[in-house]
Motif scaffolding. Sequence first.
Motif, short mmCIF file in Angstrom:
data_model
loop_
_atom_site.label_atom_id
_atom_site.label_comp_id
_atom_site.label_asym_id
_atom_site.label_seq_id
_atom_site.Cartn_x
_atom_site.Cartn_y
_atom_site.Cartn_z
N LEU A 79 0.81 -1.22 0.00
CA LEU A 79 0.00 0.00 0.00
C LEU A 79 0.85 1.27 0.00
O LEU A 79 0.32 2.37 0.08
CB LEU A 79 -0.96 0.00 1.20
N GLY A 80 2.17 1.11 -0.05
CA GLY A 80 3.05 2.27 -0.17
C GLY A 80 3.54 2.86 1.13
O GLY A 80 4.11 3.94 1.14
N ALA A 81 3.33 2.17 2.25
CA ALA A 81 3.83 2.66 3.53
C ALA A 81 5.34 2.44 3.59
O ALA A 81 5.87 1.53 2.96
CB ALA A 81 3.15 1.94 4.69
N ARG A 82 6.01 3.24 4.38
CA ARG A 82 7.47 3.10 4.49
C ARG A 82 7.87 1.92 5.35
O ARG A 82 8.82 1.24 5.07
CB ARG A 82 8.07 4.38 5.05
N GLU A 83 7.12 1.69 6.41
CA GLU A 83 7.48 0.58 7.29
C GLU A 83 6.70 -0.67 6.88
O GLU A 83 5.64 -0.58 6.28
CB GLU A 83 7.23 0.91 8.76
N GLY A 121 -11.02 3.22 -5.39
CA GLY A 121 -9.71 3.80 -5.10
C GLY A 121 -9.10 4.51 -6.29
O GLY A 121 -9.65 4.55 -7.37
N ASN A 122 -7.93 5.06 -6.07
CA ASN A 122 -7.24 5.78 -7.13
C ASN A 122 -6.38 4.83 -7.96
O ASN A 122 -6.17 3.69 -7.58
CB ASN A 122 -6.40 6.92 -6.55
N GLY A 123 -5.88 5.31 -9.07
CA GLY A 123 -5.12 4.49 -9.99
C GLY A 123 -3.81 3.97 -9.42
O GLY A 123 -3.30 2.97 -9.88
N THR A 124 -3.26 4.61 -8.40
CA THR A 124 -1.98 4.16 -7.87
C THR A 124 -2.12 2.85 -7.09
O THR A 124 -1.14 2.19 -6.84
CB THR A 124 -1.36 5.22 -6.94
N MET A 125 -3.30 2.49 -6.70
CA MET A 125 -3.51 1.25 -5.96
C MET A 125 -3.81 0.07 -6.88
O MET A 125 -4.14 -1.00 -6.42
CB MET A 125 -4.67 1.42 -4.96
N GLU A 126 -3.72 0.27 -8.20
CA GLU A 126 -3.92 -0.79 -9.18
C GLU A 126 -5.19 -1.58 -8.95
O GLU A 126 -5.22 -2.80 -9.04
CB GLU A 126 -2.72 -1.74 -9.20
N GLY A 127 -6.28 -0.88 -8.60
CA GLY A 127 -7.57 -1.54 -8.46
C GLY A 127 -7.77 -2.35 -7.20
O GLY A 127 -8.69 -3.15 -7.13
N ILE A 128 -6.94 -2.18 -6.18
CA ILE A 128 -7.12 -2.99 -4.98
C ILE A 128 -8.00 -2.32 -3.93
O ILE A 128 -8.47 -2.97 -3.03
CB ILE A 128 -5.79 -3.44 -4.35
N VAL A 129 -8.23 -1.00 -4.03
CA VAL A 129 -9.20 -0.34 -3.17
C VAL A 129 -10.50 -0.28 -3.96
O VAL A 129 -10.58 0.36 -5.00
CB VAL A 129 -8.74 1.08 -2.75
N THR A 130 -11.52 -0.97 -3.46
CA THR A 130 -12.77 -1.10 -4.21
C THR A 130 -13.84 -0.12 -3.79
O THR A 130 -14.85 0.01 -4.46
CB THR A 130 -13.33 -2.53 -4.07
N GLY A 131 -13.64 0.54 -2.68
CA GLY A 131 -14.64 1.48 -2.18
C GLY A 131 -14.38 1.75 -0.71
O GLY A 131 -13.26 1.56 -0.22
N ASP A 144 -9.48 -5.22 -2.01
CA ASP A 144 -9.78 -6.45 -2.74
C ASP A 144 -8.60 -7.39 -2.53
O ASP A 144 -7.67 -7.44 -3.33
CB ASP A 144 -9.98 -6.12 -4.21
N LEU A 145 -8.62 -8.14 -1.41
CA LEU A 145 -7.49 -9.02 -1.08
C LEU A 145 -7.28 -10.13 -2.10
O LEU A 145 -6.14 -10.48 -2.38
CB LEU A 145 -7.67 -9.59 0.33
N PRO A 146 -8.34 -10.71 -2.71
CA PRO A 146 -8.07 -11.70 -3.75
C PRO A 146 -7.24 -11.13 -4.91
O PRO A 146 -6.36 -11.81 -5.43
CB PRO A 146 -9.47 -12.12 -4.21
N THR A 147 -7.47 -9.88 -5.28
CA THR A 147 -6.67 -9.25 -6.34
C THR A 147 -5.23 -9.06 -5.88
O THR A 147 -4.29 -9.28 -6.65
CB THR A 147 -7.30 -7.91 -6.77
N VAL A 148 -5.04 -8.65 -4.63
CA VAL A 148 -3.68 -8.49 -4.09
C VAL A 148 -2.93 -9.81 -4.20
O VAL A 148 -1.77 -9.85 -4.63
CB VAL A 148 -3.73 -8.01 -2.62
#
Length: 159
Positions: A79-83, A121-131, A144-148
């Motif tokens: 998800l882009g977090a540093r840690e 979600g936004n485009g940077t999450m490659e479709g994994i945030v569904t709402g 969307d954990l199955p997509t992840v």
Amino acid sequence: MSTSTSTAPTTDAGDAAAPAAQLLSFLVAGQTYGCPLVHVREILTARPATRLPGAPAHVRGVVNVRGTLVTVVDLAVRLGARETAQPGGHLLLVETAAGVGGCAVDAVCGVLPLVERGGGGNGTMEGIVTGFGETGAEPIPLLDLPTVIRQALLFPGER
């Protein structure tokens, strides 16, 4: 002799009411996220993963779950977090058509009724945030954990 019957609640159309969907909420890098509970097959205590050479940074490695090797995705990194996700966290097992995978999270918060609000979600999450899910306080991003898992299990050219 008397008999009693119980009937399921019905809607105006006369159909049996469907059970309410449920949301599993969890923490990743200090942020609360959620997913439909039906996507999670099992919740395990996190365990050390064996790193895979050449795997992307968000793929923590593989773990043995009752004789089956399971690829583990570090959701914090994905998800882009540093840690990375905390080592003492949990592993959410998710089953997909591509296979079983695990998502490492810092903590599991609980199960809540799922009320979706839409707004993907936004485009940077490659479709994994569904709402977003309503919990009474703040909206929770729904993943969307199955997509992840599918993205982690497929080679880069197959995505």
